[in-house]
Write a protein that holds these residues in place. Structure first.
Motif, PDB file in Angstrom:
ATOM      1  N   GLU A   1     -25.893  62.679 -35.259  1.00 37.90           N
ATOM      2  CA  GLU A   1     -24.805  62.378 -34.326  1.00 37.90           C
ATOM      3  C   GLU A   1     -24.429  60.905 -34.404  1.00 37.90           C
ATOM      4  N   PRO A   2     -23.200  60.583 -34.031  1.00 33.56           N
ATOM      5  CA  PRO A   2     -22.805  59.168 -34.045  1.00 33.56           C
ATOM      6  C   PRO A   2     -23.579  58.378 -32.994  1.00 33.56           C
ATOM      7  N   VAL A   3     -23.652  57.079 -33.207  1.00 36.37           N
ATOM      8  CA  VAL A   3     -24.255  56.179 -32.228  1.00 36.37           C
ATOM      9  C   VAL A   3     -23.134  55.628 -31.354  1.00 36.37           C
ATOM     10  N   GLU A   4     -23.337  55.690 -30.057  1.00 32.87           N
ATOM     11  CA  GLU A   4     -22.405  55.064 -29.119  1.00 32.87           C
ATOM     12  C   GLU A   4     -23.179  53.998 -28.367  1.00 32.87           C
ATOM     13  N   LEU A   5     -22.615  52.805 -28.293  1.00 32.57           N
ATOM     14  CA  LEU A   5     -23.261  51.745 -27.541  1.00 32.57           C
ATOM     15  C   LEU A   5     -22.226  50.882 -26.857  1.00 32.57           C
ATOM     16  N   VAL A   6     -22.631  50.250 -25.785  1.00 29.87           N
ATOM     17  CA  VAL A   6     -21.812  49.265 -25.097  1.00 29.87           C
ATOM     18  C   VAL A   6     -22.468  47.921 -25.352  1.00 29.87           C
ATOM     19  N   VAL A   7     -21.659  46.972 -25.847  1.00 30.76           N
ATOM     20  CA  VAL A   7     -22.171  45.646 -26.195  1.00 30.76           C
ATOM     21  C   VAL A   7     -21.509  44.614 -25.287  1.00 30.76           C
ATOM     22  N   PHE A   8     -22.320  43.714 -24.741  1.00 32.24           N
ATOM     23  CA  PHE A   8     -21.856  42.647 -23.860  1.00 32.24           C
ATOM     24  C   PHE A   8     -22.044  41.320 -24.595  1.00 32.24           C
ATOM     25  N   TYR A   9     -20.954  40.613 -24.861  1.00 35.68           N
ATOM     26  CA  TYR A   9     -20.997  39.331 -25.561  1.00 35.68           C
ATOM     27  C   TYR A   9     -20.766  38.209 -24.555  1.00 35.68           C
ATOM     28  N   ALA A  10     -21.593  37.169 -24.586  1.00 39.80           N
ATOM     29  CA  ALA A  10     -21.438  36.005 -23.715  1.00 39.80           C
ATOM     30  C   ALA A  10     -21.165  34.801 -24.591  1.00 39.80           C
ATOM     31  N   GLY A  11     -19.899  34.494 -24.781  1.00 40.63           N
ATOM     32  CA  GLY A  11     -19.512  33.395 -25.656  1.00 40.63           C
ATOM     33  C   GLY A  11     -18.595  32.418 -24.950  1.00 40.63           C
ATOM     34  N   VAL A  12     -17.783  31.758 -25.741  1.00 36.95           N
ATOM     35  CA  VAL A  12     -16.768  30.845 -25.218  1.00 36.95           C
ATOM     36  C   VAL A  12     -15.434  31.219 -25.843  1.00 36.95           C
ATOM     37  N   GLU A  13     -14.356  30.890 -25.138  1.00 36.26           N
ATOM     38  CA  GLU A  13     -13.022  31.188 -25.650  1.00 36.26           C
ATOM     39  C   GLU A  13     -12.850  30.641 -27.051  1.00 36.26           C
ATOM     40  N   GLY A  14     -12.258  31.437 -27.925  1.00 34.06           N
ATOM     41  CA  GLY A  14     -11.980  31.017 -29.282  1.00 34.06           C
ATOM     42  C   GLY A  14     -13.108  31.270 -30.266  1.00 34.06           C
ATOM     43  N   SER A  15     -14.268  31.705 -29.790  1.00 29.26           N
ATOM     44  CA  SER A  15     -15.394  31.961 -30.678  1.00 29.26           C
ATOM     45  C   SER A  15     -15.438  33.444 -31.025  1.00 29.26           C
ATOM     46  N   PRO A  16     -15.597  33.774 -32.315  1.00 32.04           N
ATOM     47  CA  PRO A  16     -15.707  35.196 -32.672  1.00 32.04           C
ATOM     48  C   PRO A  16     -17.031  35.760 -32.162  1.00 32.04           C
ATOM     49  N   THR A  17     -17.093  37.080 -32.015  1.00 35.98           N
ATOM     50  CA  THR A  17     -18.329  37.715 -31.584  1.00 35.98           C
ATOM     51  C   THR A  17     -19.164  38.183 -32.773  1.00 35.98           C
ATOM     52  N   THR A  18     -18.492  38.519 -33.866  1.00 35.44           N
ATOM     53  CA  THR A  18     -19.167  39.023 -35.058  1.00 35.44           C
ATOM     54  C   THR A  18     -18.485  38.453 -36.289  1.00 35.44           C
ATOM     55  N   VAL A  19     -19.283  38.031 -37.280  1.00 43.62           N
ATOM     56  CA  VAL A  19     -18.745  37.480 -38.511  1.00 43.62           C
ATOM     57  C   VAL A  19     -19.357  38.244 -39.676  1.00 43.62           C
ATOM     58  N   LEU A  20     -18.497  38.877 -40.492  1.00 42.93           N
ATOM     59  CA  LEU A  20     -18.969  39.552 -41.703  1.00 42.93           C
ATOM     60  C   LEU A  20     -19.327  38.509 -42.746  1.00 42.93           C
ATOM     61  N   THR A  21     -20.328  38.816 -43.567  1.00 43.95           N
ATOM     62  CA  THR A  21     -20.783  37.852 -44.564  1.00 43.95           C
ATOM     63  C   THR A  21     -21.332  38.568 -45.783  1.00 43.95           C
TER      64      THR A  21
END
Length: 155
Positions: A128-148
């Motif tokens: 089955e698919p995974v479902e999750l809720v993610v809470f990010y605590a950052g600052v305006e203008g900052s990405p939450t996830t960066v591919l590399t």
């Protein structure tokens, strides 16, 4: 002064010294009497791999909450998070893996404090698919996830 008037303060002091008040960050503020239940899912100053969480960056705080669905069997691309984040798995099982091979599997109902500034991947286990809720605590203008495609994020 009444002979027994000194008993009231003394009785109060004795009563207060025998009561222990447990104050918690998730104190229900009386909602428990209404049938509200509070369950702490995570409370940590460490990431799931044991590293200490970094300090919050300076700037205007910004909270982002995402519901993410990962199809069964999908492996996420290498990525890293420049901000502190935590998640709750609503459905399925998700294995998170670091480049050194260490990993941890989180299942339905479990919470996790994600790694920050650490390249990793994730994989949806099972049928089955995974479902999750993610809470990010950052600052305006900052990405939450960066591919590399590299082993280490720039600092």
């Amino acid at each position: 002064m009444n002979r027994c008037s000194w008993l009231t303060p003394l009785a109060l002091a004795v009563l207060c010294s025998t009561l222990t008040l447990e104050v918690k960050a998730h104190d229900d503020h009386g909602a428990g009497a209404l049938g509200v239940e509070v369950t702490e899912l995570a409370n940590s100053s460490r990431e799931w791999d044991g590293q200490t969480l970094p300090r919050y960056p300076s700037g205007q705080p910004q909270i982002k909450v995402l519901k993410i669905t990962i199809p069964s069997g999908v492996r996420l691309p290498l990525h890293w998070h420049p901000v502190i984040n935590a998640a709750v798995v609503l459905k399925g099982a998700l294995t998170l893996e670091l480049l050194d091979g260490s990993s941890h599997t989180f299942r339905q109902g479990e919470a996790l404090v994600e790694v920050v500034n650490t390249v990793h991947t994730g994989r949806a286990l099972g049928t089955e698919p995974v479902e999750l809720v993610v809470f990010y605590a950052g600052v305006e203008g900052s990405p939450t996830t960066v591919l590399t495609t590299t082993a280490q994020p720039p600092h």
